[in-house]
Design a protein around this motif. Structure first.
Motif, PDB file in Angstrom:
ATOM      1  N   PHE A 104       0.796  -1.234  -0.103  1.00  0.00           N
ATOM      2  CA  PHE A 104      -0.138   0.093  -0.071  1.00  0.00           C
ATOM      3  C   PHE A 104       0.640   1.316   0.143  1.00  0.00           C
ATOM      4  CE2 PHE A 104      -2.941  -3.180   2.051  1.00  0.00           C
ATOM      5  CZ  PHE A 104      -3.774  -3.296   1.084  1.00  0.00           C
ATOM      6  N   MET A 105       1.835   1.285   0.847  1.00  0.00           N
ATOM      7  CA  MET A 105       2.805   2.333   0.746  1.00  0.00           C
ATOM      8  C   MET A 105       3.403   2.843  -0.630  1.00  0.00           C
ATOM      9  SD  MET A 105       3.849   4.777   2.616  1.00  0.00           S
ATOM     10  CE  MET A 105       5.317   5.789   3.112  1.00  0.00           C
ATOM     11  N   GLY A 106       4.006   1.658  -1.163  1.00  0.00           N
ATOM     12  CA  GLY A 106       4.488   1.790  -2.504  1.00  0.00           C
ATOM     13  C   GLY A 106       3.484   2.513  -3.655  1.00  0.00           C
ATOM     14  N   SER A 107       2.381   1.867  -3.549  1.00  0.00           N
ATOM     15  CA  SER A 107       1.250   2.261  -4.436  1.00  0.00           C
ATOM     16  C   SER A 107       0.716   3.898  -3.719  1.00  0.00           C
ATOM     17  CB  SER A 107       0.187   1.704  -4.834  1.00  0.00           C
ATOM     18  OG  SER A 107      -0.545   1.333  -3.470  1.00  0.00           O
ATOM     19  N   TYR A 108       0.889   4.288  -2.906  1.00  0.00           N
ATOM     20  CA  TYR A 108       0.610   5.593  -2.501  1.00  0.00           C
ATOM     21  C   TYR A 108       1.417   6.513  -2.647  1.00  0.00           C
ATOM     22  CZ  TYR A 108      -0.488   9.440   0.937  1.00  0.00           C
ATOM     23  OH  TYR A 108      -0.790  10.597   1.521  1.00  0.00           O
ATOM     24  N   LEU A 109       2.996   6.105  -2.460  1.00  0.00           N
ATOM     25  CA  LEU A 109       4.109   7.049  -2.910  1.00  0.00           C
ATOM     26  C   LEU A 109       4.109   7.126  -4.457  1.00  0.00           C
ATOM     27  CD1 LEU A 109       6.773   5.745  -0.553  1.00  0.00           C
ATOM     28  CD2 LEU A 109       5.512   8.027  -0.409  1.00  0.00           C
ATOM     29  N   GLU A 110       3.756   6.319  -5.037  1.00  0.00           N
ATOM     30  CA  GLU A 110       3.898   6.352  -6.667  1.00  0.00           C
ATOM     31  C   GLU A 110       2.599   7.359  -7.153  1.00  0.00           C
ATOM     32  OE1 GLU A 110       3.387   3.539 -10.701  1.00  0.00           O
ATOM     33  OE2 GLU A 110       3.711   2.519  -8.538  1.00  0.00           O
ATOM     34  N   MET A 150      -1.999  23.931  -4.753  1.00  0.00           N
ATOM     35  CA  MET A 150      -1.394  23.177  -3.622  1.00  0.00           C
ATOM     36  C   MET A 150      -2.935  22.498  -2.654  1.00  0.00           C
ATOM     37  SD  MET A 150       1.513  22.635  -3.826  1.00  0.00           S
ATOM     38  CE  MET A 150       1.784  21.866  -2.320  1.00  0.00           C
ATOM     39  N   GLY A 151      -3.880  23.244  -2.764  1.00  0.00           N
ATOM     40  CA  GLY A 151      -5.051  22.654  -2.256  1.00  0.00           C
ATOM     41  C   GLY A 151      -5.531  21.504  -2.883  1.00  0.00           C
ATOM     42  N   THR A 152      -5.476  21.513  -4.585  1.00  0.00           N
ATOM     43  CA  THR A 152      -5.918  20.527  -5.206  1.00  0.00           C
ATOM     44  C   THR A 152      -5.151  19.453  -5.097  1.00  0.00           C
ATOM     45  OG1 THR A 152      -6.811  22.183  -6.941  1.00  0.00           O
ATOM     46  CG2 THR A 152      -6.275  19.916  -7.843  1.00  0.00           C
ATOM     47  N   TYR A 153      -3.698  19.752  -4.796  1.00  0.00           N
ATOM     48  CA  TYR A 153      -2.906  18.556  -4.752  1.00  0.00           C
ATOM     49  C   TYR A 153      -3.087  17.866  -3.470  1.00  0.00           C
ATOM     50  CZ  TYR A 153       1.396  16.069  -3.411  1.00  0.00           C
ATOM     51  OH  TYR A 153       2.263  15.064  -2.716  1.00  0.00           O
ATOM     52  N   MET A 154      -3.246  18.611  -2.428  1.00  0.00           N
ATOM     53  CA  MET A 154      -3.599  18.029  -1.175  1.00  0.00           C
ATOM     54  C   MET A 154      -4.733  17.126  -1.103  1.00  0.00           C
ATOM     55  SD  MET A 154      -0.927  18.632   0.583  1.00  0.00           S
ATOM     56  CE  MET A 154      -1.461  18.162   2.239  1.00  0.00           C
ATOM     57  N   GLU A 155      -5.888  17.678  -1.816  1.00  0.00           N
ATOM     58  CA  GLU A 155      -7.368  16.924  -1.864  1.00  0.00           C
ATOM     59  C   GLU A 155      -6.804  15.584  -2.648  1.00  0.00           C
ATOM     60  OE1 GLU A 155     -10.687  15.777  -1.228  1.00  0.00           O
ATOM     61  OE2 GLU A 155      -9.965  17.576  -0.388  1.00  0.00           O
ATOM     62  N   GLN A 156      -5.949  15.729  -3.937  1.00  0.00           N
ATOM     63  CA  GLN A 156      -5.885  14.355  -4.460  1.00  0.00           C
ATOM     64  C   GLN A 156      -5.055  13.581  -3.561  1.00  0.00           C
ATOM     65  OE1 GLN A 156      -4.008  16.126  -7.969  1.00  0.00           O
ATOM     66  NE2 GLN A 156      -5.837  16.041  -9.088  1.00  0.00           N
ATOM     67  N   ALA A 160      -6.174   9.797  -2.433  1.00  0.00           N
ATOM     68  CA  ALA A 160      -5.319   8.496  -2.681  1.00  0.00           C
ATOM     69  C   ALA A 160      -5.398   7.807  -1.422  1.00  0.00           C
ATOM     70  CB  ALA A 160      -3.997   8.842  -3.238  1.00  0.00           C
ATOM     71  N   PHE A 161      -4.956   8.609  -0.452  1.00  0.00           N
ATOM     72  CA  PHE A 161      -4.926   7.684   0.997  1.00  0.00           C
ATOM     73  C   PHE A 161      -6.080   7.205   1.509  1.00  0.00           C
ATOM     74  CE2 PHE A 161      -4.987   7.776   5.529  1.00  0.00           C
ATOM     75  CZ  PHE A 161      -3.748   7.209   5.987  1.00  0.00           C
ATOM     76  N   THR A 162      -7.404   7.832   1.141  1.00  0.00           N
ATOM     77  CA  THR A 162      -8.721   7.165   1.730  1.00  0.00           C
ATOM     78  C   THR A 162      -8.829   5.795   0.702  1.00  0.00           C
ATOM     79  OG1 THR A 162      -9.472   9.387   2.149  1.00  0.00           O
ATOM     80  CG2 THR A 162     -11.174   7.737   1.432  1.00  0.00           C
ATOM     81  N   GLN A 163      -8.460   5.979  -0.712  1.00  0.00           N
ATOM     82  CA  GLN A 163      -8.681   4.814  -1.290  1.00  0.00           C
ATOM     83  C   GLN A 163      -7.980   3.582  -0.930  1.00  0.00           C
ATOM     84  OE1 GLN A 163      -7.828   6.453  -5.359  1.00  0.00           O
ATOM     85  NE2 GLN A 163      -9.716   6.925  -5.699  1.00  0.00           N
ATOM     86  N   MET A 164      -6.647   3.970  -0.524  1.00  0.00           N
ATOM     87  CA  MET A 164      -5.639   2.994   0.089  1.00  0.00           C
ATOM     88  C   MET A 164      -6.234   2.364   1.420  1.00  0.00           C
ATOM     89  SD  MET A 164      -1.699   3.397   1.420  1.00  0.00           S
ATOM     90  CE  MET A 164      -2.371   4.195   3.100  1.00  0.00           C
ATOM     91  N   GLN A 165      -6.963   3.284   2.160  1.00  0.00           N
ATOM     92  CA  GLN A 165      -7.441   2.681   3.576  1.00  0.00           C
ATOM     93  C   GLN A 165      -8.827   1.726   3.147  1.00  0.00           C
ATOM     94  OE1 GLN A 165      -8.415   6.637   5.574  1.00  0.00           O
ATOM     95  NE2 GLN A 165      -7.168   5.993   7.269  1.00  0.00           N
ATOM     96  N   GLU A 166      -9.625   2.165   2.174  1.00  0.00           N
ATOM     97  CA  GLU A 166     -10.557   1.426   1.925  1.00  0.00           C
ATOM     98  C   GLU A 166     -10.223  -0.018   1.189  1.00  0.00           C
ATOM     99  OE1 GLU A 166     -12.626   3.730  -1.086  1.00  0.00           O
ATOM    100  OE2 GLU A 166     -13.651   5.100   0.609  1.00  0.00           O
ATOM    101  N   GLN A 167      -9.114   0.118   0.447  1.00  0.00           N
ATOM    102  CA  GLN A 167      -8.664  -0.967  -0.138  1.00  0.00           C
ATOM    103  C   GLN A 167      -8.174  -2.163   0.993  1.00  0.00           C
ATOM    104  OE1 GLN A 167      -8.728  -2.294  -3.350  1.00  0.00           O
ATOM    105  NE2 GLN A 167      -7.958  -4.337  -2.457  1.00  0.00           N
ATOM    106  N   MET A 168      -7.441  -1.486   2.163  1.00  0.00           N
ATOM    107  CA  MET A 168      -6.933  -2.349   3.198  1.00  0.00           C
ATOM    108  C   MET A 168      -7.887  -2.675   3.861  1.00  0.00           C
ATOM    109  SD  MET A 168      -3.909   0.465   4.730  1.00  0.00           S
ATOM    110  CE  MET A 168      -4.370   0.136   6.291  1.00  0.00           C
TER     111      MET A 168
END
Length: 183
Positions: A104-110, A150-156, A160-168
């Motif tokens: 998950f960390m790898g895909s999140y960083l990517e 930067m707000g747009t980036y932070m929201e994205q 991505a983090f929320t999607q990672m949590q849902e996948q976990m």
């Protein structure tokens, strides 16, 4: 039309051409089959910077060494100038190896690095031709345009983090279900 040595090696490219093949010899030298010459890590970095697709192969075993060469370039960059990674970031990355969250960390960083690259590209397009004073104002962290980007980036990143949590959670539920445990 004559095929390059890389094309003859048959490494397919996404666009139908051949991926540039670089061979690494036991003497640690890198041989670019496209230009039929030895190259340096700095020249490999230039290929990366110009988005050239390539693969580094061990000349003897044909093993893919691309990742280790890219890591060598990162190491040289980190030790040569102003590093991107702090010691704390590096330590935290190391802690994820062997951890259940490693994938998950790898895909999140990517995803985050790709989003940041997209943001950088967008900024570059919007500021093409600006003089240095206007560029300085544009990149000021307090400017409304920069704050918006930067707000747009932070929201994205948050998405991505929320999607990672849902996948976990989904993976955990599947694992527990497979073991006969219901939540």
């Amino acid at each position: 039309m004559q095929k390059s040595k890389a094309e003859a090696d048959g490494a397919p490219k996404a666009d139908g051409g051949a991926v540039r093949v670089i061979k690494k010899y036991p003497n640690r030298r890198l041989y670019d089959t496209d230009s039929s010459s030895y190259i340096t890590l700095a020249e490999v970095k230039t290929l990366v910077m110009s988005n050239e697709r390539f693969v580094v192969r061990d000349a003897k075993s044909n093993d893919d060494l691309t990742r280790s060469i890219l890591l060598q370039i990162i190491l040289e960059e980190e030790t040569a100038g102003v590093p991107i990674f702090t010691e704390q970031v590096l330590a935290n990355i190391i802690r994820f190896y062997g951890h259940s969250m490693q994938d998950f960390m790898g895909s999140y960083l990517e995803k985050n690095v790709q989003m940041f690259m997209d943001l950088q590209h967008k900024m570059s397009e919007q500021t093409d031709g600006l003089n240095p004073d206007v560029w300085k104002q544009f990149t000021n962290a307090k400017s409304p345009l920069m704050q918006g980007m930067m707000g747009t980036y932070m929201e994205q990143s948050r998405t991505a983090f929320t999607q990672m949590q849902e996948q976990m959670q989904k993976n955990s539920e599947q694992m527990l279900s497979a073991m006969g445990i219901k939540r």
